[in-house]
Structures are given as structure tokens and as C-alpha cells.
Design an enzyme around this catalytic site. Structure first.
Site, PDB file in Angstrom:
ATOM      1  N   GLY A 128     -20.018   7.317   3.161  1.00 41.75           N
ATOM      2  CA  GLY A 128     -18.969   7.481   2.147  1.00 41.75           C
ATOM      3  C   GLY A 128     -19.540   7.329   0.757  1.00 41.75           C
ATOM      4  N   GLY A 150     -17.538   7.855  -2.179  1.00 41.59           N
ATOM      5  CA  GLY A 150     -16.442   7.848  -3.150  1.00 41.59           C
ATOM      6  C   GLY A 150     -16.712   6.717  -4.136  1.00 41.59           C
ATOM      7  N   ASN A 151     -15.683   6.194  -4.748  1.00 43.88           N
ATOM      8  CA  ASN A 151     -15.867   5.118  -5.727  1.00 43.88           C
ATOM      9  C   ASN A 151     -16.595   3.926  -5.091  1.00 43.88           C
ATOM     10  OD1 ASN A 151     -14.584   2.312  -6.497  1.00 43.88           O
ATOM     11  ND2 ASN A 151     -14.695   3.497  -8.374  1.00 43.88           N
ATOM     12  N   GLY A 209     -18.431   3.557  -2.113  1.00 44.63           N
ATOM     13  CA  GLY A 209     -19.790   3.803  -1.615  1.00 44.63           C
ATOM     14  C   GLY A 209     -20.783   4.059  -2.730  1.00 44.63           C
ATOM     15  N   LYS A 241       0.868  -1.199   0.000  1.00 42.19           N
ATOM     16  CA  LYS A 241       0.000   0.000   0.000  1.00 42.19           C
ATOM     17  C   LYS A 241       0.887   1.225   0.000  1.00 42.19           C
ATOM     18  CE  LYS A 241      -4.332   0.358   0.934  1.00 42.19           C
ATOM     19  NZ  LYS A 241      -5.373  -0.198   0.169  1.00 42.19           N
TER      20      LYS A 241
END
Ligand code: GLU
Length: 406
Positions: free
Chosen positions: A216, A218-219, A221, A106
Site C-alpha cells: 500500500g 497511499g498516505n 504506506g 467511521k
């Protein structure tokens, strides 16, 4: 203790606990906890006003026993060394639990990307890719999008990486736009995977839950909301980092997303009650979906959670000490390394397609994704019965078994 250390502690304590259940030696557990290496880099960016600003970036390569390190890169003001180590640890376990021949990595940059212009964002992405270029590669470490990064950013990074090494290497980054070697279905994959896990888990539990609150947008959610809505679930609450909206009669996610795109805020949607992110977690719903950041469900709010099922779409949304409280209340949670595994599964499909120079149809991708997640879920449910543990521990046991070949 700050949030990031809390997440690292959660992941490490769970490895200790589940490693002991598998009768691993302490030395083996220590080996699994310690990341292979953590790279800290300087990311200099020329800002629009001509000044060069220096950002700090990381790439943690946690474990490559099963294959090349794999995992996203996030741009966020709260990124830290401990956070990337924790997230790379979860990637090792996620890839293993989903039977992918990949390890865990990561990366991140300490930056609030919302304060950057488009050009500054591109220069930051390129500078980061250039700095980590000596440490990555399609057989070494394969980055992808994560919080606040997307296909466009992967495209910039891949371009810079290829310029730096002087050759084409499309499989070094996944989550690319389809025109630049990305896989059909990758953008939606994490959300879609979560809905697949939710549906199959409800079947296994023989429950007919309907109402959902999602934190959330974003992508992860937004696609979770869209796909769950299409499947007939009732989405009663949605939020972004600035706050949320609640309507017990149900929301159409597309309409809420449209308002967010127009005004920048979910809470500007007029047909519902404005709520805070904390309130969203405590709503009287069947299913709660934390799909934003880590450590949002803790011992401080666990007793107020009313949902019966939690689908962990963010990485590490629940702290370790909270699981017993949730269990006592009869709340089941689908672990992050399973529930949000759809993203890295389709990243793996993208990597395979790039390497074999193939293009799979969206149908093929979605079908393979579903098969892979169903198998992983079944293995985790079986382990949960065999070892009499919750699904989180079962997922860790499933992953550790594959890494240690026990
Ligand atoms: N960032 C995503 C995750 O946390 C995807 C990683 C990937 O596709 O490599 O699972």
C-alpha cells in the site's frame, strides 16, 4: 463470508474474548459491541454529463463513552454498512488505547473515486457532508480522512458543513490542509506513528530487524516508507493496488513514489522485480507492513508469511483466526489500534488547536505524538505480560479497561 463481515467478526470476537478476560458481564460486552447508531444516507451527485447519480453513504457512531465520536470517511467501492461498523468499533478502541478523550466513528461512500473527475469528487464530498451535517459537530462527531480521502476533501466537507449550519466550526473536521486550520504533522502522522511504534517495539524486543516490505502506497504506506527509510531501514518491496516491486538490495521510496505519480503504477518502476500484492506478503523480510486494506493476512496465507514482525498499518489487516497461526510461527504483530493510532492522535491535537485557537510547531506535534505512542505501547506490553496474551489482545484489554474503568 465477505471481507467486511470478516472484519466485523474479528473485532467483535476480540471484544468478547478480551472482555471475558476482564471479567466483564455479557451485558457489558454486548453494550460494547453494538454501535450507538448507524446513519445511512443518499448522496446525489450531478455528474459531468448532467445526469444525477445517487450514491449510498454511511456514518457509524459506535461509542462515545470517552468523548465525541471520531474517525475517518472512506471513499471505496467495497464500503458497506458492516465495514463502517467494524471500522468505527476499531476507532473506539484506538482512541481509548491511546488515552484520547474521544469515541469511535467511521463513515464511507460506496464509490470508486478513481472513476470520478475532480469536479465530481468535490460535488460528492459536499453532498456527503450536507447529508451527515445534522449528525456531526465538534462536540458530537468529528470526521477525518481515511482510504481515498485527504485534506482537500476535508476542506470541501468543512466548507459545506459550515454553510449548512450557518457558522464557523473548524474543529468539526480534522486532517484539513494547514492553511485551512489543519495541524502541522497531521499528513505524515499515521506513517510517522507506525515507525515510532516499530522502533520502540524493536527496542523492547531487543531485535535489530532491518528489511521491510510495505503493502500500500497511499498516505499511510508512503509516509511510513519515507520515514523508515530516513531512519535507516531497508525497504525492499512496495506496492499499490495494481501490484508491486521487489528489490532485495533496497528501494528509495521517493523514487518509487515519483514513478507512481508519473505513470500511476508502482510496478512501472524499472529497478526491481514486478510482484503481486499476494507475493509481497510472503517475501523473506524481517518486517511486513500491510498498509492498504483489511483482511489480507488470513489462514490461507499465514503459513507462507516469512516476516518476523508485522506492523498493522491498515485497519484490520489480519483476521482473528490467523493470530494463533502467526503466534505458533513466532511472528509478533503490532496491533492496528496502536500502530496506526498516530493519525487520530494528531487529529486530536488539531481539534485542540482549533478549539483553543493555537498553532503548534511541527516539532511540538511530533514530540507529543511520540510521547503518547510510547505510553500506549508500554501499557500494552505490560498488559501482554500480566494477562499472558498477544499484543492484539493486550491492546483491546488496554482499551476496554479505559472505556469500562476496570
Ligand atoms: N482514518 C484514520 C484512522 O483510521 C484517522 C482517523 C481520525 O483522524 O479521526 O485512524
Amino acid at each position: 463470508m465477505d471481507n467486511q463481515n470478516e472484519m466485523l467478526k474479528t473485532a467483535q470476537e476480540l471484544i468478547e474474548k478480551t472482555g471475558r478476560k476482564l471479567n466483564l458481564f455479557q451485558e457489558e460486552i454486548d453494550f460494547l459491541i453494538q454501535p450507538d447508531r448507524v446513519i445511512e444516507i443518499k448522496v446525489p451527485v450531478k455528474m459531468d454529463n448532467g445526469v444525477i447519480k445517487t450514491f449510498v453513504g454511511y456514518r457509524s457512531q459506535h461509542n462515545n463513552v470517552l468523548g465525541p465520536y471520531k474517525g475517518g470517511i472512506r471513499f471505496h467501492q467495497n464500503v458497506s454498512r458492516e465495514e463502517v461498523i467494524a471500522l468505527s468499533t476499531l476507532m473506539t478502541l484506538k482512541c481509548a488505547a491511546n488515552s484520547l478523550p474521544l469515541g469511535g466513528g467511521k463513515g464511507g461512500v460506496i464509490v470508486n473515486p478513481k472513476e470520478l473527475s475532480e469536479e465530481e469528487l468535490e460535488r460528492l464530498s459536499r453532498a456527503y457532508a450536507k447529508a451527515i451535517a445534522p449528525f456531526i459537530g465538534e462536540d458530537v462527531d468529528v470526521p477525518a480522512p481515511d482510504v481515498n480521502t485527504d485534506g482537500r476533501i476535508m476542506m470541501w466537507m468543512l466548507d459545506e458543513y459550515e454553510k449548512t449550519i450557518g457558522k464557523k466550526s473548524p474543529a468539526t473536521f480534522t486532517g484539513k490542509p494547514v492553511e485551512f486550520g489543519g495541524s502541522l504533522g497531521r499528513t505524515e502522522a499515521t506513517g510517522r506513528g507506525g515507525v515510532i511504534v516499530m522502533g520502540n517495539l524493536l527496542k523492547a524486543l531487543n531485535k535489530d530487524y532491518k528489511t521491510i516490505a510495505i503493502q500500500g502506497l497511499g498516505n499511510v504506506g508512503s509516509y511510513f516508507a519515507k520515514i523508515a527509510f530516513e531512519k535507516g531501514f531497508k525497504i525492499v518491496a512496495l506496492s499499490d493496488s495494481k501490484g508491486g516491486i521487489y528489490n532485495e538490495n533496497g528501494l528509495n521510496p521517493d523514487e518509487v513514489i515519483k514513478i507512481k505519480e508519473e505513470t500511476g503504477k508502482v510496478s512501472d518502476y524499472s529497478d526491481g522485480k514486478v510482484i503481486t500484492n499476494e507475493e509481497l506478503l510472503e517475501l523473506p523480510v524481517d518486517i511486513l507492513v500491510p498498509a492498504a486494506l483489511e483482511n489480507v493476512i488470513t489462514k490461507d496465507n499465514a503459513s507462507n508469511i516469512k516476516a518476523k514482525l508485522i506492523i498493522e498499518m491498515a485497519n484490520g489487516p489480519i483476521t482473528e483466526e490467523t493470530y494463533p497461526i502467526l503466534e505458533e510461527k513466532g511472528i509478533i504483530s503490532a496491533p492496528d489500534i496502536l500502530a496506526n493510532g498516530g493519525g487520530v492522535i494528531v487529529s486530536y491535537f488539531e481539534w485542540l488547536q482549533n478549539r483553543k485557537n493555537e498553532k503548534w510547531t511541527e516539532e511540538e506535534v511530533n514530540q507529543k505524538l511520540e510521547e503518547q505512542l510510547k505510553t500506549a505501547l508500554k501499557e500494552i506490553l505490560d498488559i501482554s505480560q500480566e494477562y499472558k496474551v498477544n499484543l492484539k489482545e493486550a491492546a483491546f484489554i488496554s482499551a476496554l479497561k479505559k472505556i469500562t474503568k476496570k
